[in-house]
Each structure stands twice: as C-alpha cells, then as structure tokens.
Scaffold this motif. Structure first.
Motif, PDB file in Angstrom:
ATOM      1  N   MET A   1       0.846  -1.164   0.000  1.00 24.26           N
ATOM      2  CA  MET A   1       0.000   0.000   0.000  1.00 24.26           C
ATOM      3  C   MET A   1       0.896   1.233   0.000  1.00 24.26           C
ATOM      4  SD  MET A   1      -2.913   1.129   2.731  1.00 24.26           S
ATOM      5  CE  MET A   1      -1.921   0.627   4.102  1.00 24.26           C
ATOM      6  N   ARG A   2       0.527   2.200  -0.806  1.00 25.80           N
ATOM      7  CA  ARG A   2       1.262   3.466  -0.880  1.00 25.80           C
ATOM      8  C   ARG A   2       0.295   4.632  -0.789  1.00 25.80           C
ATOM      9  NH1 ARG A   2       6.865   3.530  -2.797  1.00 25.80           N
ATOM     10  NH2 ARG A   2       7.485   1.409  -2.388  1.00 25.80           N
ATOM     11  N   GLN A   3       0.687   5.622  -0.023  1.00 27.48           N
ATOM     12  CA  GLN A   3      -0.094   6.851   0.106  1.00 27.48           C
ATOM     13  C   GLN A   3       0.202   7.752  -1.092  1.00 27.48           C
ATOM     14  OE1 GLN A   3      -2.280   7.586   2.631  1.00 27.48           O
ATOM     15  NE2 GLN A   3      -1.878   5.593   3.516  1.00 27.48           N
ATOM     16  N   VAL A   4      -0.781   8.534  -1.497  1.00 30.27           N
ATOM     17  CA  VAL A   4      -0.620   9.514  -2.571  1.00 30.27           C
ATOM     18  C   VAL A   4      -0.882  10.884  -1.950  1.00 30.27           C
ATOM     19  CG1 VAL A   4      -1.413  10.267  -4.832  1.00 30.27           C
ATOM     20  CG2 VAL A   4      -1.424   7.832  -4.262  1.00 30.27           C
ATOM     21  N   TYR A   5       0.070  11.812  -2.144  1.00 35.02           N
ATOM     22  CA  TYR A   5      -0.016  13.138  -1.531  1.00 35.02           C
ATOM     23  C   TYR A   5      -0.064  14.228  -2.584  1.00 35.02           C
ATOM     24  CZ  TYR A   5       1.422  10.819   2.768  1.00 35.02           C
ATOM     25  OH  TYR A   5       1.490   9.992   3.854  1.00 35.02           O
TER      26      TYR A   5
ATOM     27  N   GLY B   1       1.511  18.049   0.307  1.00 40.28           N
ATOM     28  CA  GLY B   1       1.715  17.580   1.675  1.00 40.28           C
ATOM     29  C   GLY B   1       0.512  16.930   2.327  1.00 40.28           C
ATOM     30  N   ASP B   2      -0.636  16.916   1.645  1.00 41.46           N
ATOM     31  CA  ASP B   2      -1.848  16.301   2.194  1.00 41.46           C
ATOM     32  C   ASP B   2      -2.146  14.986   1.481  1.00 41.46           C
ATOM     33  OD1 ASP B   2      -2.362  18.473   3.923  1.00 41.46           O
ATOM     34  OD2 ASP B   2      -3.363  19.565   2.298  1.00 41.46           O
ATOM     35  N   SER B   3      -2.552  13.983   2.246  1.00 36.08           N
ATOM     36  CA  SER B   3      -2.917  12.704   1.649  1.00 36.08           C
ATOM     37  C   SER B   3      -4.207  12.873   0.862  1.00 36.08           C
ATOM     38  CB  SER B   3      -3.109  11.642   2.732  1.00 36.08           C
ATOM     39  OG  SER B   3      -3.514  10.421   2.140  1.00 36.08           O
ATOM     40  N   ILE B   4      -4.192  12.420  -0.398  1.00 31.69           N
ATOM     41  CA  ILE B   4      -5.404  12.466  -1.211  1.00 31.69           C
ATOM     42  C   ILE B   4      -5.917  11.066  -1.508  1.00 31.69           C
ATOM     43  CG2 ILE B   4      -4.912  14.716  -2.239  1.00 31.69           C
ATOM     44  CD1 ILE B   4      -4.023  13.192  -4.783  1.00 31.69           C
ATOM     45  N   GLY B   5      -5.153  10.061  -1.095  1.00 31.45           N
ATOM     46  CA  GLY B   5      -5.595   8.691  -1.318  1.00 31.45           C
ATOM     47  C   GLY B   5      -4.470   7.696  -1.138  1.00 31.45           C
TER      48      GLY B   5
END
Length: 64
Positions: free
Chosen positions: A1-5, A8-12
C-alpha cells in the motif's frame, strides 16, 4: 500500500492485491482509494499497474 499526496496532504492510497492458485501464475492488480471525510473510499475499478491506479486518484482529485 502506498499513500498519494498533493501539497503535503494525503489524497488517497493505492493497494496491491494478489491471488495465487495452485499450478497457475500469481495474478496481481491494484485498486485506488481516495481520502474523503476521514475515510478511504474505493474508486471503482481495478488497474493492472500501480501507475494507472495512482493516476486514477490524481485525476479524481482534480475533477472533484
């Protein structure tokens, strides 16, 4: 799993799934989940590559 920013804010996030059946190759696919109201909400569909799933999150965020 990888976060998408974005900025600087996580968008998904993108999640990797796999399935292995005896005697067959391992099958893998990716799903995109967007961040909405403090929860991850799955964006419909599955994607054959990480990049396609990530693009789905980015394009969804731009459109909404």
């Amino acid at each position: 799993m990888r976060q998408v920013y974005r900025n600087g804010d996580s968008i998904g996030r993108v999640r990797r799934w796999e399935e292995t059946r005896p005697g067959e190759l391992t099958r893998e696919w990716f799903t995109a989940e967007r961040w909405k109201n403090a929860l991850y909400v799955r964006v419909e569909g599955t994607h054959p590559t990480f990049e396609e799933a990530m693009e789905r999150i980015v394009f969804y965020g731009v459109a909404h």
